[in-house]
Design a protein around this motif. Structure first.
Motif, mmCIF file in Angstrom:
data_model
loop_
_atom_site.group_PDB
_atom_site.id
_atom_site.type_symbol
_atom_site.label_atom_id
_atom_site.label_comp_id
_atom_site.label_asym_id
_atom_site.label_seq_id
_atom_site.Cartn_x
_atom_site.Cartn_y
_atom_site.Cartn_z
ATOM 1 N N PHE A 37 0.807 -1.220 0.000
ATOM 2 C CA PHE A 37 0.000 0.000 0.000
ATOM 3 C C PHE A 37 0.844 1.276 0.000
ATOM 4 O O PHE A 37 0.286 2.375 0.039
ATOM 5 C CB PHE A 37 -0.942 0.004 1.208
ATOM 6 N N THR A 38 2.171 1.133 -0.052
ATOM 7 C CA THR A 38 3.023 2.326 -0.051
ATOM 8 C C THR A 38 3.966 2.383 -1.252
ATOM 9 O O THR A 38 3.948 3.360 -2.009
ATOM 10 C CB THR A 38 3.855 2.401 1.247
ATOM 11 N N VAL A 39 4.771 1.347 -1.447
ATOM 12 C CA VAL A 39 5.803 1.400 -2.488
ATOM 13 C C VAL A 39 5.223 1.399 -3.901
ATOM 14 O O VAL A 39 5.558 2.280 -4.709
ATOM 15 C CB VAL A 39 6.823 0.261 -2.302
ATOM 16 N N PRO A 40 4.344 0.452 -4.286
ATOM 17 C CA PRO A 40 3.794 0.505 -5.652
ATOM 18 C C PRO A 40 3.046 1.804 -5.963
ATOM 19 O O PRO A 40 3.227 2.358 -7.059
ATOM 20 C CB PRO A 40 2.875 -0.724 -5.706
ATOM 21 N N PRO A 41 2.199 2.337 -5.044
ATOM 22 C CA PRO A 41 1.580 3.633 -5.353
ATOM 23 C C PRO A 41 2.607 4.743 -5.552
ATOM 24 O O PRO A 41 2.409 5.627 -6.397
ATOM 25 C CB PRO A 41 0.698 3.904 -4.126
ATOM 26 N N TYR A 42 3.701 4.698 -4.780
ATOM 27 C CA TYR A 42 4.761 5.696 -4.974
ATOM 28 C C TYR A 42 5.389 5.537 -6.360
ATOM 29 O O TYR A 42 5.632 6.536 -7.055
ATOM 30 C CB TYR A 42 5.825 5.538 -3.894
ATOM 31 N N MET A 43 5.643 4.281 -6.763
ATOM 32 C CA MET A 43 6.194 4.031 -8.097
ATOM 33 C C MET A 43 5.270 4.574 -9.180
ATOM 34 O O MET A 43 5.720 5.198 -10.151
ATOM 35 C CB MET A 43 6.409 2.525 -8.299
ATOM 36 N N GLN A 44 3.966 4.348 -9.018
ATOM 37 C CA GLN A 44 3.012 4.823 -10.017
ATOM 38 C C GLN A 44 2.949 6.349 -10.044
ATOM 39 O O GLN A 44 2.867 6.953 -11.114
ATOM 40 C CB GLN A 44 1.633 4.236 -9.727
ATOM 41 N N GLY A 45 2.993 6.954 -8.859
ATOM 42 C CA GLY A 45 2.982 8.413 -8.808
ATOM 43 C C GLY A 45 4.193 9.015 -9.493
ATOM 44 O O GLY A 45 4.082 10.006 -10.227
ATOM 45 N N GLN A 46 5.363 8.397 -9.267
ATOM 46 C CA GLN A 46 6.577 8.884 -9.915
ATOM 47 C C GLN A 46 6.512 8.699 -11.425
ATOM 48 O O GLN A 46 6.937 9.566 -12.192
ATOM 49 C CB GLN A 46 7.800 8.153 -9.352
ATOM 50 N N ALA A 47 5.971 7.559 -11.862
ATOM 51 C CA ALA A 47 5.882 7.294 -13.301
ATOM 52 C C ALA A 47 4.939 8.271 -13.988
ATOM 53 O O ALA A 47 5.143 8.631 -15.152
ATOM 54 C CB ALA A 47 5.419 5.857 -13.539
ATOM 55 N N ARG A 48 3.895 8.695 -13.273
ATOM 56 C CA ARG A 48 2.906 9.597 -13.871
ATOM 57 C C ARG A 48 3.302 11.061 -13.740
ATOM 58 O O ARG A 48 2.614 11.935 -14.268
ATOM 59 C CB ARG A 48 1.543 9.375 -13.208
ATOM 60 N N THR A 49 4.384 11.334 -13.027
ATOM 61 C CA THR A 49 4.852 12.704 -12.865
ATOM 62 C C THR A 49 5.891 13.018 -13.935
ATOM 63 O O THR A 49 6.747 12.189 -14.251
ATOM 64 C CB THR A 49 5.466 12.901 -11.467
ATOM 65 N N LEU A 50 5.820 14.198 -14.482
ATOM 66 C CA LEU A 50 6.763 14.610 -15.521
ATOM 67 C C LEU A 50 8.190 14.531 -14.982
ATOM 68 O O LEU A 50 8.498 15.120 -13.943
ATOM 69 C CB LEU A 50 6.443 16.041 -15.952
ATOM 70 N N PRO A 51 9.088 13.803 -15.646
ATOM 71 C CA PRO A 51 10.460 13.687 -15.144
ATOM 72 C C PRO A 51 11.225 14.996 -15.278
ATOM 73 O O PRO A 51 10.887 15.853 -16.098
ATOM 74 C CB PRO A 51 11.069 12.590 -16.027
ATOM 75 N N THR A 52 12.268 15.123 -14.482
ATOM 76 C CA THR A 52 13.054 16.359 -14.464
ATOM 77 C C THR A 52 14.309 16.268 -15.320
ATOM 78 O O THR A 52 15.138 17.178 -15.287
ATOM 79 C CB THR A 52 13.467 16.696 -13.020
ATOM 80 N N ASP A 53 14.452 15.199 -16.094
ATOM 81 C CA ASP A 53 15.676 15.036 -16.885
ATOM 82 C C ASP A 53 15.380 14.661 -18.336
ATOM 83 O O ASP A 53 16.194 14.012 -18.994
ATOM 84 C CB ASP A 53 16.579 13.979 -16.252
#
Length: 279
Positions: A37-53
């Motif tokens: 309930f913590t790590v996979p949602p974080y992974m999904q949030g990061q994937a859906r956020t515009l990367p900085t590089d």
């Protein structure tokens, strides 16, 4: 010590070992549920956020012989979930001469891809040149989990935003369309544009764009059409696939961790003996 005492002692020791192993299994099971309930949602949030590089070159060609090149880069800002986007655009004529150079800089909200509500946008080389303005509308990206509705879309030539409408889909590729006719650019020039935009819905990446632009000048109309090249489409689709793979991996990881956690908790509870029928 009598035989009965020895048997009783062994039974107590075995019971203690069972309860200890049960406790360990339940602790691991709970840890797996917390992980799910913590790590996979974080992974999904990061994937859906515009990367900085990001550093990508988008090339569009034209049947009139023009070539448009957009060099897009992103960088972090001092604010959380705000991404600085810089796009250097050049247009070359059929002889390879540069006929237009546009620099667009805007700060986007990382998770929605819309501009921030601060005067951070600047544009040079366009009829809509400006500096330190608040911008409205999408342009370079759509939100992850793109919806089948209309979005405000910013036009660099006009410097404003009007809706681009959902018109259909092909699997996970959503198609949007916009048609703006005889928009005033200045006292001498009007502008029409019809654009079709293809978006990979899970990542929000624009993987294809066709634009037909007409500049209505005093001495006649000048038309130019631009379409993403196949190499550009392949590059953008590969990036969209990376995002989709991360989202799928997070889903699988979450499901597996939840199942394993519940199974371990169930085994642990069974070993405690609370389900044992007492006679």
């Amino acid at each position: 010590m009598s035989l009965a005492d020895g048997v009783e002692t062994d039974g107590v020791a075995r019971g203690l070992r069972m309860r200890k192993s049960a406790a360990i299994l339940m602790v691991i099971g709970v840890a797996l549920l917390v992980f799910a309930f913590t790590v996979p949602p974080y992974m999904q949030g990061q994937a859906r956020t515009l990367p900085t590089d990001l550093d990508v070159v988008i090339v569009s060609d034209s049947p009139q012989g023009y070539t448009r090149t957009e060099h897009l880069t992103t960088a972090p800002t001092a604010e959380v979930d705000e991404i600085a986007v810089r796009v250097e655009q050049t247009v070359e004529d059929p002889e390879g001469e540069v006929v237009a150079e546009i620099l667009d800089q805007v700060t986007l909200i990382g998770h929605s891809r819309f501009p921030v509500l601060d005067p951070t946008a600047s544009l040079t080389g366009s009829p809509a040149d400006h500096s330190g303005e608040i911008r409205e509308g999408l342009h370079y990206f759509f939100p992850a989990n793109t919806l089948r509705n209309s979005y405000q879309f910013y036009d660099i030539t006009l410097g404003d935003a009007e809706p681009v409408d959902y018109v259909g889909r092909d699997g996970d590729i959503y198609t949007f369309h916009q048609n703006r006719r005889f928009q005033p650019v200045d006292d001498q020039l009007n502008y029409s544009v019809e654009r079709t935009i293809e978006v990979e819905r899970e990542s929000g990446i624009i993987i294809g764009k066709q634009e037909s632009m007409i500049f209505h000048e005093p001495d006649g109309d000048r038309e130019v059409d631009f379409t993403y090249t196949q190499d550009t489409r392949d590059t953008l689709m590969a990036y969209a696939d990376e995002v989709k793979t991360t989202l799928l991996a997070a889903d699988v990881l979450a499901f597996g961790a939840k199942v394993a956690g519940l199974v371990l908790i169930g085994i642990g509870l069974f070993r405690t003996g609370i389900f044992r029928i007492r006679r």
